[in-house]
Design a protein around this motif. Structure first.
Motif, PDB file in Angstrom:
ATOM      1  N   ILE A 157       0.726  -1.179   0.132  1.00  0.00           N
ATOM      2  CA  ILE A 157      -0.114   0.230  -0.091  1.00  0.00           C
ATOM      3  C   ILE A 157       0.978   1.307   0.034  1.00  0.00           C
ATOM      4  O   ILE A 157       1.641   1.404   0.854  1.00  0.00           O
ATOM      5  N   VAL A 158       0.725   1.936  -1.159  1.00  0.00           N
ATOM      6  CA  VAL A 158       1.718   3.093  -1.328  1.00  0.00           C
ATOM      7  C   VAL A 158       1.123   4.374  -0.816  1.00  0.00           C
ATOM      8  O   VAL A 158       0.009   4.638  -1.440  1.00  0.00           O
ATOM      9  N   PRO A 159       1.762   5.313  -0.116  1.00  0.00           N
ATOM     10  CA  PRO A 159       1.363   6.502   0.327  1.00  0.00           C
ATOM     11  C   PRO A 159       0.990   7.638  -0.889  1.00  0.00           C
ATOM     12  O   PRO A 159       1.884   7.700  -1.704  1.00  0.00           O
ATOM     13  N   ILE A 160       0.189   8.319  -0.889  1.00  0.00           N
ATOM     14  CA  ILE A 160       0.025   9.354  -2.063  1.00  0.00           C
ATOM     15  C   ILE A 160      -0.518  10.599  -1.530  1.00  0.00           C
ATOM     16  O   ILE A 160      -1.612  10.793  -0.574  1.00  0.00           O
ATOM     17  N   GLU A 161       0.037  11.827  -1.750  1.00  0.00           N
ATOM     18  CA  GLU A 161      -0.409  12.908  -1.344  1.00  0.00           C
ATOM     19  C   GLU A 161       0.315  14.016  -2.400  1.00  0.00           C
ATOM     20  O   GLU A 161       1.465  13.850  -2.416  1.00  0.00           O
ATOM     21  N   PRO A 162      -0.462  14.815  -2.836  1.00  0.00           N
ATOM     22  CA  PRO A 162       0.023  16.044  -3.752  1.00  0.00           C
ATOM     23  C   PRO A 162       1.024  16.729  -2.930  1.00  0.00           C
ATOM     24  O   PRO A 162       1.030  17.206  -1.558  1.00  0.00           O
ATOM     25  N   ARG A 163       2.198  17.428  -3.753  1.00  0.00           N
ATOM     26  CA  ARG A 163       3.157  18.074  -3.255  1.00  0.00           C
ATOM     27  C   ARG A 163       2.306  19.606  -3.022  1.00  0.00           C
ATOM     28  O   ARG A 163       1.502  19.756  -3.622  1.00  0.00           O
ATOM     29  N   ALA A 164       3.059  20.497  -2.248  1.00  0.00           N
ATOM     30  CA  ALA A 164       2.659  21.897  -2.321  1.00  0.00           C
ATOM     31  C   ALA A 164       2.557  22.375  -3.692  1.00  0.00           C
ATOM     32  O   ALA A 164       3.158  22.561  -4.498  1.00  0.00           O
ATOM     33  N   GLY A 165       1.119  22.998  -3.963  1.00  0.00           N
ATOM     34  CA  GLY A 165       0.732  23.487  -5.242  1.00  0.00           C
ATOM     35  C   GLY A 165       0.542  22.462  -6.276  1.00  0.00           C
ATOM     36  O   GLY A 165       0.210  22.891  -7.409  1.00  0.00           O
ATOM     37  N   GLU A 166       0.569  21.109  -6.062  1.00  0.00           N
ATOM     38  CA  GLU A 166       0.366  20.291  -6.877  1.00  0.00           C
ATOM     39  C   GLU A 166      -0.838  19.738  -7.049  1.00  0.00           C
ATOM     40  O   GLU A 166      -1.604  19.527  -5.816  1.00  0.00           O
ATOM     41  N   SER A 167      -1.650  19.321  -8.166  1.00  0.00           N
ATOM     42  CA  SER A 167      -3.051  18.901  -8.186  1.00  0.00           C
ATOM     43  C   SER A 167      -2.768  17.517  -7.879  1.00  0.00           C
ATOM     44  O   SER A 167      -2.036  16.755  -8.184  1.00  0.00           O
ATOM     45  N   TRP A 168      -4.075  16.950  -7.381  1.00  0.00           N
ATOM     46  CA  TRP A 168      -4.239  15.410  -7.472  1.00  0.00           C
ATOM     47  C   TRP A 168      -3.793  14.392  -8.554  1.00  0.00           C
ATOM     48  O   TRP A 168      -3.080  13.696  -8.738  1.00  0.00           O
ATOM     49  N   HIS A 169      -4.391  15.167  -9.784  1.00  0.00           N
ATOM     50  CA  HIS A 169      -4.350  14.602 -10.939  1.00  0.00           C
ATOM     51  C   HIS A 169      -2.909  14.541 -11.287  1.00  0.00           C
ATOM     52  O   HIS A 169      -2.074  13.479 -11.893  1.00  0.00           O
ATOM     53  N   ARG A 170      -2.113  15.532 -11.059  1.00  0.00           N
ATOM     54  CA  ARG A 170      -0.470  15.381 -11.241  1.00  0.00           C
ATOM     55  C   ARG A 170       0.422  14.577 -10.149  1.00  0.00           C
ATOM     56  O   ARG A 170       1.025  13.825 -10.600  1.00  0.00           O
ATOM     57  N   ALA A 171      -0.312  14.387  -9.035  1.00  0.00           N
ATOM     58  CA  ALA A 171       0.383  13.613  -8.021  1.00  0.00           C
ATOM     59  C   ALA A 171       0.116  12.229  -8.606  1.00  0.00           C
ATOM     60  O   ALA A 171       0.988  11.319  -8.189  1.00  0.00           O
TER      61      ALA A 171
END
Ligand code: PLP
Length: 434
Positions: A157-171
């Motif tokens: 199970i891999v964690p995912i979270e957008p970086r500052a200013g990043e969209s979820w789509h991009r993340a």
């Protein structure tokens, strides 16, 4: 496990087995420290369980089933007591309730009744991740129920979270590309967009749309878990992800554990009509879940399904009236908790902060020091208050300075004492470093 050992196991074992021990800890912490006030477990408030009244609703469903099938009430009762249809016997009523209460446009044939949301997770995760290298995505911190399922199935199970200013789509794009370079493929993304457990936060509609766009692009199935959506205290509800999904990438997970009671073990998975645009793929996934279920629980208890069905019939299809009193109770507890936190930390508000969730059972407190294993033990043993380190829910060890406080199954007096005990511990720590 003997009394007292669950806590110790949860706080001393290495990462993965520690995660698996957290469920035990949650269930047993109150036994381990009977005098402690527990902010550990997000149990629904027992004061609102009306088991005697709900049991009386079973004959209502029995009469309804008899009428629908053109049978006698006696025969319908025997059918309820018999092995049942794998996908459930209250699907029409559940679909209707989701349409009315959650504004989800679904029909009975999309619904699989499961033994709580937990069974749905246990069925779906291995059905999605079938090949070596298939992984699940989840936000971190996340609900321990999904982590445990993945761990037991041997699925990463891999964690995912957008970086500052990043969209979820991009993340999602970035994470998918990085995983592909390691020979891995994300197949599912688990999340609780409404009043998250453990953080109490809500994803905005824009974030939800961005996640859907990324998941459609990379053929990742979203598992939208929504046990707390009916417990909104203020503000406008955000559209569910399944209702924003036009391509078909969202499986919606519902449960009656919070709106009625957990002992029922009745939940539901709402399958998309089309999966990534394909009706055949959607049918294949739904069929696979059903097949797996037939070898796990055979069918969800028809007795407790009949109870849920009967309550829904008695309530004209909606649980809105029944959840009104518990919702007000949770709102009052949320107010009490943030009020007492503000009072206790009035001189430390620059370093101790918390969120004020608009619903649900949980909030998170940020501390100016790490709060983990030994701190939780010390708090429980020496200060008589049980709080959960946020790292217990973390997939990558982050959030070391946070704790989760559950405010659901308490009364304001207990919240006042518990917050005061916790504050004594925190202020003691602050004094010792200054
Ligand atoms: C995020 C989340 N999902 C699901 C559930 C409920 O699971 P179940 O329906 O198996 O009781 C909970 C209960 O704690 C939860 O916090």
């Amino acid at each position: 496990m003997t009394s007292g050992s669950a806590f110790a196991a949860a706080v001393t074992a290495p990462a993965q087995s520690s995660r698996l021990s957290v469920m035990n800890f949650l269930n047993e912490a109150a036994n381990d420290y009977p005098k402690a006030i527990s902010f550990a477990s997000g149990r629904p408030a027992e004061a609102f369980f009306s088991i005697e009244r709900w049991l009386e609703a079973i004959p209502l469903f029995q009469a309804h089933a008899a009428q629908s099938a053109g049978q006698s009430v006696l025969v319908a009762g025997r059918r309820i007591a018999q092995y049942g249809r794998t996908n459930g016997c209250v699907n029409e009523l559940v679909a209707q309730q989701l349409r009315i209460d959650e504004r989800i446009d679904c029909t009975a044939d999309q619904v699989i009744i499961t033994a709580g949301c937990q069974e749905a997770l246990a069925l779906i995760v291995p059905a999605l991740c079938r090949e070596p290298g298939d992984v699940m995505l989840a936000r971190t911190p996340t609900y321990i129920g999904i982590t445990g399922v993945a761990d037991f199935a041997g699925i990463e199970i891999v964690p995912i979270e957008p970086r500052a200013g990043e969209s979820w789509h991009r993340a999602l794009h970035r994470t998918t590309q990085a995983l592909r370079r390691e020979g891995k493929t994300p197949r599912g993304f688990y999340l609780t967009p409404e009043f998250d457990n453990p953080t109490g936060t809500v994803l905005s509609e824009a974030e939800r749309r961005s996640i859907i766009a990324g998941c459609v692009e990379h053929r990742i199935v979203v598992l939208e878990d929504n046990p707390y959506g009916m417990f909104r205290f203020e503000g406008e509800p955000t559209a569910s992800m399944i209702s924003l999904d036009s391509e078909g990438c969202v499986v919606y997970l519902a449960t009656y554990s919070k709106s009625l009671c957990p002992a029922l073990r009745v939940g539901a998975a709402v399958m998309p009509r089309r999966l990534f645009g394909s009706e055949g793929e959607a049918r294949r996934l739904a069929g696979e879940l059903s097949e797996r279920k037939s070898f796990v629980t055979v069918n969800t208890s028809q007795v407790t399904q009949a109870l849920v069905g009967g309550v829904l019939l008695a309530e004209n299809g909606s649980l809105a009236r029944l959840v009104d009193a518990p919702r007000k109770h949770y709102a009052r507890n949320r107010d009490a908790m943030v009020g007492f936190l503000a009072h206790e930390f009035r001189d430390n508000s620059d370093v101790v902060t918390w969120n004020r969730p608009e619903g649900g059972f949980f909030l998170g407190v940020n501390l100016p020091f790490e709060f983990g294993q030994s701190e939780a033990v010390e708090c429980a043993r020496a200060y008589g208050v049980i709080v959960m380190p946020m790292t217990f829910f973390s997939l990558d060890g982050s959030r070391e300075n946070e704790v989760r406080l559950a405010f659901s199954n308490l009364v304001p007096d207990e919240i006042e004492s518990g917050v005061s005990r916790f504050a004594r511990y925190v202020k003691g720590r602050l004094r010792s470093v200054s």
